[in-house]
Design a protein around this motif. Structure first.
Motif, PDB file in Angstrom:
ATOM      1  N   VAL A  66      -4.679  25.101   6.430  1.00 21.89           N
ATOM      2  CA  VAL A  66      -3.221  24.495   6.434  1.00 21.89           C
ATOM      3  C   VAL A  66      -2.801  24.472   4.916  1.00 21.89           C
ATOM      4  CG1 VAL A  66      -3.379  23.497   8.734  1.00 21.89           C
ATOM      5  CG2 VAL A  66      -3.576  22.244   6.648  1.00 21.89           C
ATOM      6  N   GLY A  67      -1.558  23.979   4.857  1.00 21.44           N
ATOM      7  CA  GLY A  67      -0.840  23.993   3.416  1.00 21.44           C
ATOM      8  C   GLY A  67      -0.549  22.415   3.150  1.00 21.44           C
ATOM      9  N   SER A  68      -0.136  21.948   2.102  1.00 23.89           N
ATOM     10  CA  SER A  68       0.272  20.868   1.783  1.00 23.89           C
ATOM     11  C   SER A  68       1.754  20.343   2.734  1.00 23.89           C
ATOM     12  CB  SER A  68       0.751  20.770   0.271  1.00 23.89           C
ATOM     13  OG  SER A  68       1.512  21.857  -0.042  1.00 23.89           O
ATOM     14  N   PHE A  69       2.280  21.401   3.189  1.00 24.84           N
ATOM     15  CA  PHE A  69       3.478  20.765   4.238  1.00 24.84           C
ATOM     16  C   PHE A  69       3.038  19.882   5.336  1.00 24.84           C
ATOM     17  CE2 PHE A  69       1.493  24.696   5.899  1.00 24.84           C
ATOM     18  CZ  PHE A  69       1.331  24.750   6.901  1.00 24.84           C
ATOM     19  N   HIS A  70       1.626  20.132   5.688  1.00 22.03           N
ATOM     20  CA  HIS A  70       1.172  19.108   6.634  1.00 22.03           C
ATOM     21  C   HIS A  70       1.111  17.696   6.317  1.00 22.03           C
ATOM     22  CE1 HIS A  70      -1.157  21.301   9.996  1.00 22.03           C
ATOM     23  NE2 HIS A  70      -0.353  21.875   9.676  1.00 22.03           N
ATOM     24  N   GLN A  71       1.411  17.468   4.940  1.00 24.39           N
ATOM     25  CA  GLN A  71       1.533  16.092   4.498  1.00 24.39           C
ATOM     26  C   GLN A  71       2.923  15.512   4.372  1.00 24.39           C
ATOM     27  OE1 GLN A  71      -1.429  14.739   4.411  1.00 24.39           O
ATOM     28  NE2 GLN A  71      -2.865  16.406   4.080  1.00 24.39           N
ATOM     29  N   HIS A  72       3.743  16.263   4.460  1.00 21.85           N
ATOM     30  CA  HIS A  72       5.147  16.196   4.392  1.00 21.85           C
ATOM     31  C   HIS A  72       5.755  14.820   5.204  1.00 21.85           C
ATOM     32  CE1 HIS A  72       6.717  19.932   2.501  1.00 21.85           C
ATOM     33  NE2 HIS A  72       5.778  19.454   1.898  1.00 21.85           N
ATOM     34  N   ARG A  73       5.161  14.378   6.293  1.00 20.85           N
ATOM     35  CA  ARG A  73       5.517  13.442   6.851  1.00 20.85           C
ATOM     36  C   ARG A  73       5.094  11.782   6.304  1.00 20.85           C
ATOM     37  NH1 ARG A  73       5.376  13.458  13.212  1.00 20.85           N
ATOM     38  NH2 ARG A  73       6.686  11.728  12.872  1.00 20.85           N
ATOM     39  N   LEU A  74       3.649  12.187   5.773  1.00 17.05           N
ATOM     40  CA  LEU A  74       3.129  11.008   5.156  1.00 17.05           C
ATOM     41  C   LEU A  74       3.481  10.831   3.863  1.00 17.05           C
ATOM     42  CD1 LEU A  74       0.640   9.246   5.429  1.00 17.05           C
ATOM     43  CD2 LEU A  74      -0.950  10.840   4.842  1.00 17.05           C
ATOM     44  N   MET A  75       3.612  11.692   3.057  1.00 17.73           N
ATOM     45  CA  MET A  75       4.111  11.533   1.777  1.00 17.73           C
ATOM     46  C   MET A  75       5.182  10.519   1.325  1.00 17.73           C
ATOM     47  SD  MET A  75       3.283  15.393   0.176  1.00 17.73           S
ATOM     48  CE  MET A  75       3.596  15.159  -1.484  1.00 17.73           C
ATOM     49  N   PRO A  76       6.155  10.603   1.904  1.00 20.42           N
ATOM     50  CA  PRO A  76       7.365   9.532   1.556  1.00 20.42           C
ATOM     51  C   PRO A  76       6.863   8.003   1.690  1.00 20.42           C
ATOM     52  CG  PRO A  76       8.391  11.370   2.817  1.00 20.42           C
ATOM     53  CD  PRO A  76       6.726  11.541   2.680  1.00 20.42           C
ATOM     54  N   LEU A  77       5.997   7.942   3.100  1.00 15.56           N
ATOM     55  CA  LEU A  77       5.583   6.727   3.413  1.00 15.56           C
ATOM     56  C   LEU A  77       4.711   6.115   2.335  1.00 15.56           C
ATOM     57  CD1 LEU A  77       5.062   7.363   7.271  1.00 15.56           C
ATOM     58  CD2 LEU A  77       7.120   6.003   6.217  1.00 15.56           C
ATOM     59  N   LEU A  78       3.588   6.925   2.141  1.00 13.25           N
ATOM     60  CA  LEU A  78       2.585   6.420   0.898  1.00 13.25           C
ATOM     61  C   LEU A  78       3.403   6.092  -0.345  1.00 13.25           C
ATOM     62  CD1 LEU A  78      -0.254   8.855   1.503  1.00 13.25           C
ATOM     63  CD2 LEU A  78      -0.281   6.281   1.807  1.00 13.25           C
ATOM     64  N   ALA A  79       4.285   6.867  -0.630  1.00  7.96           N
ATOM     65  CA  ALA A  79       5.034   6.838  -1.939  1.00  7.96           C
ATOM     66  C   ALA A  79       5.576   5.429  -1.914  1.00  7.96           C
ATOM     67  CB  ALA A  79       5.688   8.052  -2.432  1.00  7.96           C
ATOM     68  N   ARG A  80       6.363   5.314  -1.185  1.00 10.31           N
ATOM     69  CA  ARG A  80       7.334   4.090  -0.949  1.00 10.31           C
ATOM     70  C   ARG A  80       6.396   2.858  -0.748  1.00 10.31           C
ATOM     71  NH1 ARG A  80      12.611   4.199   2.063  1.00 10.31           N
ATOM     72  NH2 ARG A  80      13.253   4.978   0.172  1.00 10.31           N
ATOM     73  N   SER A  81       5.293   2.801   0.119  1.00 11.95           N
ATOM     74  CA  SER A  81       4.551   1.560   0.367  1.00 11.95           C
ATOM     75  C   SER A  81       3.622   1.265  -0.714  1.00 11.95           C
ATOM     76  CB  SER A  81       3.851   1.768   1.812  1.00 11.95           C
ATOM     77  OG  SER A  81       2.926   2.711   1.540  1.00 11.95           O
ATOM     78  N   SER A  82       3.026   2.312  -1.560  1.00 11.94           N
ATOM     79  CA  SER A  82       2.390   2.020  -2.621  1.00 11.94           C
ATOM     80  C   SER A  82       2.661   1.742  -4.026  1.00 11.94           C
ATOM     81  CB  SER A  82       1.307   3.318  -2.663  1.00 11.94           C
ATOM     82  OG  SER A  82       1.704   4.413  -3.141  1.00 11.94           O
ATOM     83  N   GLY A  83       4.235   2.473  -4.055  1.00 11.92           N
ATOM     84  CA  GLY A  83       4.726   2.445  -5.480  1.00 11.92           C
ATOM     85  C   GLY A  83       4.070   3.281  -6.379  1.00 11.92           C
ATOM     86  N   ARG A  84       3.257   4.344  -5.807  1.00 15.36           N
ATOM     87  CA  ARG A  84       2.469   5.342  -6.533  1.00 15.36           C
ATOM     88  C   ARG A  84       2.988   7.039  -6.167  1.00 15.36           C
ATOM     89  NH1 ARG A  84      -2.937   2.808  -7.591  1.00 15.36           N
ATOM     90  NH2 ARG A  84      -2.617   0.723  -6.633  1.00 15.36           N
ATOM     91  N   PRO A  85       2.920   7.725  -7.262  1.00 17.00           N
ATOM     92  CA  PRO A  85       3.157   9.051  -6.935  1.00 17.00           C
ATOM     93  C   PRO A  85       2.102   9.721  -6.232  1.00 17.00           C
ATOM     94  CG  PRO A  85       2.700   8.729  -9.387  1.00 17.00           C
ATOM     95  CD  PRO A  85       2.611   7.540  -8.702  1.00 17.00           C
ATOM     96  N   VAL A  86       2.583  10.426  -4.941  1.00 13.68           N
ATOM     97  CA  VAL A  86       1.723  11.233  -4.182  1.00 13.68           C
ATOM     98  C   VAL A  86       1.860  12.773  -4.184  1.00 13.68           C
ATOM     99  CG1 VAL A  86       1.014  11.463  -1.925  1.00 13.68           C
ATOM    100  CG2 VAL A  86       1.938   9.209  -2.441  1.00 13.68           C
TER     101      VAL A  86
END
Length: 153
Positions: A66-86
């Protein structure tokens, strides 16, 4: 934000739009040949408590095929909740990361190229050193999060 139910599943509705995912390409050099590698990055928008400068960014490693597109639902949640770039990166030969002029192993860019855990491990290390750390102010380490083969790496 408030929990909402849809088709038996709970989800959070954003009070403000989620952070944006930006797609890019990095050139990975392997045995003297430069290969295009697709990756995505999602930067926190300041809606959550910002992590201190130098906080390790998060790098998501995909499963096989698979590709990085599989992470698209998770990335904004992690970025917002952690305050870190993903970041999420495609492995060479998967996602948006096929060799230039790919021709079933017969193009000049594919000669001698083997897809293996060792190849991808070196690619991930180079990605962290060349893209992730220089792109994150003060960071000297990362949090690697792997799924399937990504966890093996």
């Amino acid at each position: 934000s408030k929990l909402h139910r849809l088709n038996g599943r709970y989800f959070r509705r954003w009070k403000i739009p989620p952070p944006v995912i930006a797609s890019s390409t990095w050139r990975y050099r392997l045995d003297g040949v430069s290969h295009p590698v697709g990756y995505d990055m999602c930067v926190p928008d300041g809606a959550a408590d910002d992590a201190p400068v130098g906080s390790p960014p998060i790098v998501l490693l995909n499963g096989f095929g698979v590709g990085s597109f599989h992470q698209h639902r998770l990335m904004p949640l992690l970025a917002r909740s952690s305050g870190r770039p993903v970041y999420a990166v495609d492995y060479l030969g998967q996602g948006r990361s096929w060799p230039d002029g790919c021709d079933d192993g017969c193009s000049p860019g594919e000669r001698g190229l083997g897809y293996s855990g060792e190849t991808w491990l070196r690619q991930v290390a180079a990605f962290v050193e060349e893209v992730v750390l220089p792109g994150t102010a003060g960071a000297t380490s990362v949090h690697l999060v792997g799924n399937s083969v990504g966890g093996h790496l």
